[in-house]
Motif scaffolding. Sequence first.
Motif, PDB file in Angstrom:
ATOM      1  N   ARG A  53      55.880  34.265  45.462  1.00 52.08           N
ATOM      2  CA  ARG A  53      55.635  33.667  44.478  1.00 52.08           C
ATOM      3  C   ARG A  53      56.700  32.572  43.929  1.00 52.08           C
ATOM      4  NH1 ARG A  53      52.607  36.173  39.400  1.00 52.08           N
ATOM      5  NH2 ARG A  53      51.209  36.715  41.259  1.00 52.08           N
ATOM      6  N   GLY A  54      56.374  31.169  43.489  1.00 51.19           N
ATOM      7  CA  GLY A  54      57.575  30.344  43.129  1.00 51.19           C
ATOM      8  C   GLY A  54      57.278  29.167  43.697  1.00 51.19           C
ATOM      9  N   ASP A  55      58.178  27.953  43.586  1.00 49.60           N
ATOM     10  CA  ASP A  55      58.113  26.943  43.833  1.00 49.60           C
ATOM     11  C   ASP A  55      58.706  26.557  45.549  1.00 49.60           C
ATOM     12  OD1 ASP A  55      57.498  26.117  41.471  1.00 49.60           O
ATOM     13  OD2 ASP A  55      59.776  25.593  40.930  1.00 49.60           O
TER      14      ASP A  55
END
Length: 66
Positions: A53-55
């Motif tokens: 999860r994340g950019d």
Amino acid sequence: MLLAAHTASAECRVSGVLTDSTGLPIPGVSVSVGPVTAVTDEQGRYCVASIDRGDHAVAVDVDGFR
């Protein structure tokens, strides 16, 4: 390009279909999301799985297209 992120857990995935300007699928395209890469199938479908999860940067690479 269609991107769909599924975030029910700590790991995510991005999937979709790559087509050219006429709507025909583009097979054999490398689709990278962060450090994880998948290749489109004969229908232009791909699924990049097990992404934290994340950019992330998304990169698409195939000869003959920009």
